[in-house]
Design an enzyme around this catalytic site. Structure first.
Site, mmCIF file in Angstrom:
data_model
loop_
_atom_site.group_PDB
_atom_site.id
_atom_site.type_symbol
_atom_site.label_atom_id
_atom_site.label_comp_id
_atom_site.label_asym_id
_atom_site.label_seq_id
_atom_site.Cartn_x
_atom_site.Cartn_y
_atom_site.Cartn_z
ATOM 1 N N GLY A 199 -41.310 44.374 24.948
ATOM 2 C CA GLY A 199 -39.876 44.425 25.122
ATOM 3 C C GLY A 199 -39.660 44.501 26.615
ATOM 4 N N THR A 200 -39.055 43.484 27.206
ATOM 5 C CA THR A 200 -39.173 43.325 28.644
ATOM 6 C C THR A 200 -37.996 42.557 29.222
ATOM 7 O OG1 THR A 200 -40.661 42.518 30.376
ATOM 8 C CG2 THR A 200 -40.423 41.141 28.460
ATOM 9 N N THR A 201 -38.000 42.435 30.535
ATOM 10 C CA THR A 201 -37.086 41.541 31.238
ATOM 11 C C THR A 201 -37.891 40.757 32.258
ATOM 12 O OG1 THR A 201 -35.277 43.138 31.045
ATOM 13 C CG2 THR A 201 -34.990 41.335 32.615
ATOM 14 N N ASP A 213 -39.858 43.706 34.887
ATOM 15 C CA ASP A 213 -40.001 45.155 34.814
ATOM 16 C C ASP A 213 -41.453 45.453 34.457
ATOM 17 O OD1 ASP A 213 -39.905 44.260 32.094
ATOM 18 O OD2 ASP A 213 -39.484 46.310 31.483
#
Length: 227
Positions: A17-19, A34
């Site tokens: 789960g990231t950007t 991130d």
């Protein structure tokens, strides 16, 4: 972060789960991410660098299953090394993106990964390619991961073609900071890689050094990034 044998969310391996984000500026590209890795609602790693080198001036940003994304990056890195030796010159960014696309499409039923490829070559300069599900498209900017849903409007409204190097870095930092403040699966530190004809610059921005925007608990004026 290596994948686990446990099944998280229907897919083997830890889900990032990231950007992730990559943009073209006047003379090169900036990639950012991130550092948080999550498995469902649990944060399993707070500091993972999701910007992986594919060649000297070509990087990719990873999202999806950590094991799947890292495996694709390692395979493409090896293939580009062999290719550059065979042709005796630096590989093209488009060639790297095409290799990622081919692997993603061939194994789309088994793999859960989305890679954004960015880099610089002497033919076309700075370039960004999205390779979601085996589809390859060159874009002036691309975002991915769970945090991207919170910043699409900001990126669409604020991105300007032919930004300077510093403006591009500040844009990526601001985008990551906004996503990390809203998305529970994004957080930690921000990693940046800037690539142009001169080479590669890697930078890590700690959480307490990230710009701040509207916070209902703090109610202070926003502070945009200054690089």
């Amino acid at each position: 972060m290596q994948g686990s044998n446990c099944d998280y969310g229907g897919s083997k391996g830890l889900k990032m789960g990231t950007t992730i984000i990559a943009i073209e500026f006047d003379g090169g590209v900036v990639l950012g991410s991130d550092s948080r890795v999550s498995a469902g609602e649990t944060v399993v790693n707070r500091v993972m660098n999701k910007l992986s080198p594919l060649h000297d001036k070509i990087y990719c940003a990873l999202s999806g299953s950590a094991a799947d994304a890292q495996t694709i990056a390692e395979i493409v890195n090896y293939q580009l090394d062999v290719h550059s030796i065979e042709v005796d010159e630096e590989p093209l960014v488009c060639s790297a993106a095409t290799l990622v696309k081919n692997i993603s499409y061939k194994h789309k039923e088994e793999l859960s990964a989305h890679l954004i490829v960015g880099g610089w070559d002497k033919k076309d300069g700075g370039q960004v390619y999205a390779t979601l599900n085996g589809l390859i498209t060159r874009q002036p900017f691309a975002v991915g991961g769970s945090g991207s849903f919170y910043i699409y409007g900001f990126v669409d409204a604020e991105y300007r073609p032919r930004m300077t190097r510093q403006e591009g870095q500040e844009f990526v930092i601001n985008s990551l900071s906004l996503a990390m403040s809203r998305d529970g699966s994004s957080g930690g530190v921000a990693y940046l890689v800037t690539i142009d004809s001169e080479g590669v610059e890697e930078k890590c921005v700690l959480g307490n050094q990230l710009p701040t925007f509207y916070d209902p608990d703090v109610m202070e004026p926003s502070k945009a990034a200054k690089v």
